[in-house]
Scaffold this motif. Structure first.
Motif, short mmCIF file in Angstrom:
data_model
loop_
_atom_site.label_atom_id
_atom_site.label_comp_id
_atom_site.label_asym_id
_atom_site.label_seq_id
_atom_site.Cartn_x
_atom_site.Cartn_y
_atom_site.Cartn_z
N THR A 5 -9.53 -8.67 -2.43
CA THR A 5 -9.51 -7.26 -3.02
C THR A 5 -9.26 -7.26 -4.43
O THR A 5 -9.84 -6.32 -5.20
N TYR A 61 -3.95 -5.22 -4.43
CA TYR A 61 -3.94 -6.69 -4.47
C TYR A 61 -2.98 -7.28 -5.19
O TYR A 61 -2.15 -8.28 -4.58
N ALA A 77 -9.18 -1.55 1.09
CA ALA A 77 -8.41 -2.79 0.51
C ALA A 77 -7.85 -3.66 1.73
O ALA A 77 -7.98 -4.87 1.61
N ARG A 78 -7.53 -2.78 2.53
CA ARG A 78 -6.78 -3.16 3.86
C ARG A 78 -7.68 -4.49 4.58
O ARG A 78 -7.51 -5.53 5.00
N LEU A 118 -7.73 -0.73 -5.88
CA LEU A 118 -7.94 -2.06 -5.37
C LEU A 118 -6.92 -3.00 -5.88
O LEU A 118 -6.46 -3.93 -5.30
N SER A 154 -12.78 -7.47 -6.04
CA SER A 154 -13.73 -6.19 -5.80
C SER A 154 -13.00 -5.06 -6.68
O SER A 154 -13.90 -4.34 -7.25
N ARG A 199 0.86 -1.18 0.09
CA ARG A 199 0.06 0.04 0.15
C ARG A 199 0.80 1.29 0.11
O ARG A 199 0.51 2.35 -0.58
N LEU A 242 -10.52 -5.74 3.27
CA LEU A 242 -10.78 -6.64 2.10
C LEU A 242 -9.87 -7.83 2.36
O LEU A 242 -10.22 -9.02 2.49
N ALA A 243 -8.66 -7.46 2.44
CA ALA A 243 -7.62 -8.48 2.25
C ALA A 243 -7.59 -9.40 3.58
O ALA A 243 -7.31 -10.49 3.82
#
Length: 423
Positions: A305, A349, A294-295, A345, A308, A159, A297-298
Motif C-alpha cells: 500500500t 498504510y 488499499a485493503r 494509500l 503504491s 481505514r 494491496l495490504a
C-alpha cells in the motif's frame, strides 16, 4: 505484543473503567466525527487562498506562509496531544482540541477586519487539528474493538479514521469555496459550517465512552511481552517503514491545494475560488475511493500500500508539472486526483502500520508521531514558492517526483529486507 484493551462503562468513574456489553463497535461512528472536523478545519482555509490575495491584497508569499504556519501549530498539538491522551484519556483531549479549533475559526472570521489575527488563527487551527488527530485516531481504533465478538483488524480501524478525515478534507474546501464565491462577506460566512460541524462532533463524541487502556483495569496476563523489548522493536520498524512515507501523506494534497491552482488559473476569469474548491474536493475524494484498493494491496504484502501510494504521488507530480508548463486547468484536476489517490494509500498504510506496531498503552503517542511527520508535508507549497526564485515550477515538481521515487525505492528495500529477516 500485549493486548489488554478493555471497554468502558458510560457510568463508570472517569479514571477506572469496567467491562460492559455495550456495542462499542458502534461508538467509533460517534468518535469519527472529530476526525471529520479536523479535516474540515485544515482545508477550509486552503480554498480561500485566492480570495485572500485578491480581496485583502495579501501576497502569494504571505498566503503560502499562512498555509504553512498551520504546521507549526500542528506539530506541538500532535506531540503533546498524543502522550496526554495516553495518560489522561481520549475524551478530555478531544474536547479541548475541538474548543481550540472553534476558537481558531473565530479568529479567522475576524481576519478581514484585523488581518494580523489570521496568524494566531492558523496556528491554533494546527494545534486543535493535531490534538484531534492524535487522540481521535487512537479512540476510533480502540472503539472498533467490541468487548465480545469479532474485533475490527488494525487495517479496518485505520481505514475508518482515514475515511472520516478525508470526508472532512473534501467537504471543507468545497463548501468554503462555494460560499466564498456567492455568499455575502465570504471570508466570514465561509467559516460558519465548521463551527456547526464542531458542535455536532462534540455532541456525538459526548456519547462515546473512554477507551484508553491506561485508564482501564489491566489483567496480569496482559504483561506477556516485555514493554522495553516491544517498544524498541516498534520504534525501529516505525523509523524504517513508516517515517519515510509519512511526509508524503500531506505533501501530495498540499501541492494540489495550495500550489496547482495558482499555476493554472490564468484563463479561469473570476472562477478561481470555485476552481480551488473543486481541487480541494477532488483530491481527498480520490483518497476515499482508493480505500478498497488499499485493503486488497495490504492483503498481498505489508508494504504494498505504501509503495503504491508513493508511485501514485510521483505520477501525480509529473502530471502537475505538465499542467503547470502548459497552463492546463483540466490536466491539473487529473493531477490532483492522482495525488489524492496517493494520499489515500499512504495514510491507510501509515495508520495500519502504527496500529500494528504500537503497544496499546502507547497507541496515541505513536499515532501522534506519524501525524507529526505527515504534516511536515504541508510546508511543501512554501518550499516550492521559495525554490521558484531559482527554478521553474515544472522543474521543481519533476524534482519532487524523483524524490518520491527515491523514497519508494528505500521503503521497498527496507521492507523486503525485513520480510527476509522475519522468515
Amino acid at each position: 505484543m500485549s493486548k489488554h484493551v478493555a471497554s468502558t462503562n458510560l457510568l463508570a468513574p472517569p479514571l477506572i473503567s469496567s467491562p460492559t456489553d455495550a456495542p462499542t463497535h458502534r461508538y467509533w461512528l460517534r468518535a469519527g466525527w472529530v476526525m471529520a472536523a479536523s479535516g474540515w478545519s485544515a482545508n477550509q482555509f486552503s480554498a480561500l487562498l485566492g480570495a485572500y490575495r485578491s480581496d485583502l491584497g495579501l501576497t502569494t508569499t504571505t498566503t503560502t506562509a499562512l498555509f504553512a504556519i498551520y504546521v507549526l501549530g500542528m506539530i506541538p498539538g500532535l506531540l503533546l496531544g498524543g502522550p496526554l491522551a495516553d495518560r489522561r484519556g481520549r475524551r478530555p483531549v478531544v474536547f479541548f482540541a475541538l474548543a481550540t479549533s472553534a476558537l481558531a475559526t473565530c479568529l479567522l472570521m475576524a481576519g478581514p477586519a484585523v488581518s494580523a489575527l489570521l496568524w494566531p488563527g492558523r496556528f491554533l487551527t494546527g494545534i486543535g487539528a493535531g490534538a484531534l488527530l492524535a487522540a481521535g485516531s487512537a479512540w476510533i481504533k480502540e472503539l472498533s474493538t467490541p468487548p465480545h465478538g469479532t474485533a475490527a483488524g488494525p487495517g479496518a480501524a485505520a481505514r475508518r479514521s482515514g475515511l472520516f478525515l478525508s470526508a472532512g478534507f473534501a467537504s471543507g474546501g468545497l463548501a468554503a469555496s462555494l460560499i466564498a464565491q456567492w455568499a455575502p462577506h465570504p471570508m466570514v460566512t465561509a467559516y460558519i459550517p465548521h463551527l456547526v460541524l464542531s458542535a455536532f462532533a462534540a455532541l456525538c463524541a459526548a456519547r462515546a465512552p473512554e477507551s484508553a487502556p491506561a485508564l482501564n483495569i489491566v489483567t496480569p496476563s496482559a504483561t506477556a511481552t516485555s514493554p522495553e523489548q516491544g517498544d524498541t522493536s516498534s520504534a525501529s520498524m516505525f523509523r524504517c517503514l513508516v517515517a519515510p512515507v509519512a511526509p508524503w501523506v500531506f505533501a501530495a494534497p498540499a501541492v494540489a491545494f495550495a500550489t496547482l491552482p495558482g499555476l493554472v488559473d490564468d484563463d479561469l476569469k473570476g472562477w478561481e475560488t470555485v476552481y480551488a474548491g473543486v481541487i480541494t474536493a477532488i483530491t481527498p475524494s480520490a483518497g476515499l475511493l482508493v480505500t478498497p484498493f488499499a485493503r486488497r494491496l495490504a492483503a498481498r504484502h505489508r508494504i504494498a500500500t505504501g509503495v503504491s501510494g508513493l508511485l501514485a504521488i510521483a505520477l501525480g507530480l509529473v502530471l502537475a508539472a505538465v499542467a503547470a508548463a502548459n497552463t492546463q486547468p483540466v490536466v491539473a484536476l487529473v493531477a490532483a486526483a492522482v495525488l489524492g489517490g496517493g494520499y489515500g494509500l499512504c495514510v491507510a498504510y501509515g495508520l495500519t502500520e502504527v496500529a500494528v506496531l504500537a503497544p496499546p498503552h502507547q497507541l496515541a503517542r505513536l499515532t501522534s508521531r506519524f501525524w507529526a511527520l505527515a504534516y511536515v508535508g504541508f510546508i511543501a507549497p512554501y518550499v516550492i514558492t521559495l525554490l521558484t526564485k531559482l527554478f521553474t515550477p515544472p522543474s521543481i515538481l519533476v524534482g519532487a517526483a524523483a524524490l518520491a521515487l527515491v523514497t519508494l525505492a528505500a521503503v521497498a528495500y527496507l521492507g523486503t529486507r525485513h520480510s527476509q529477516h522475519a522468515h
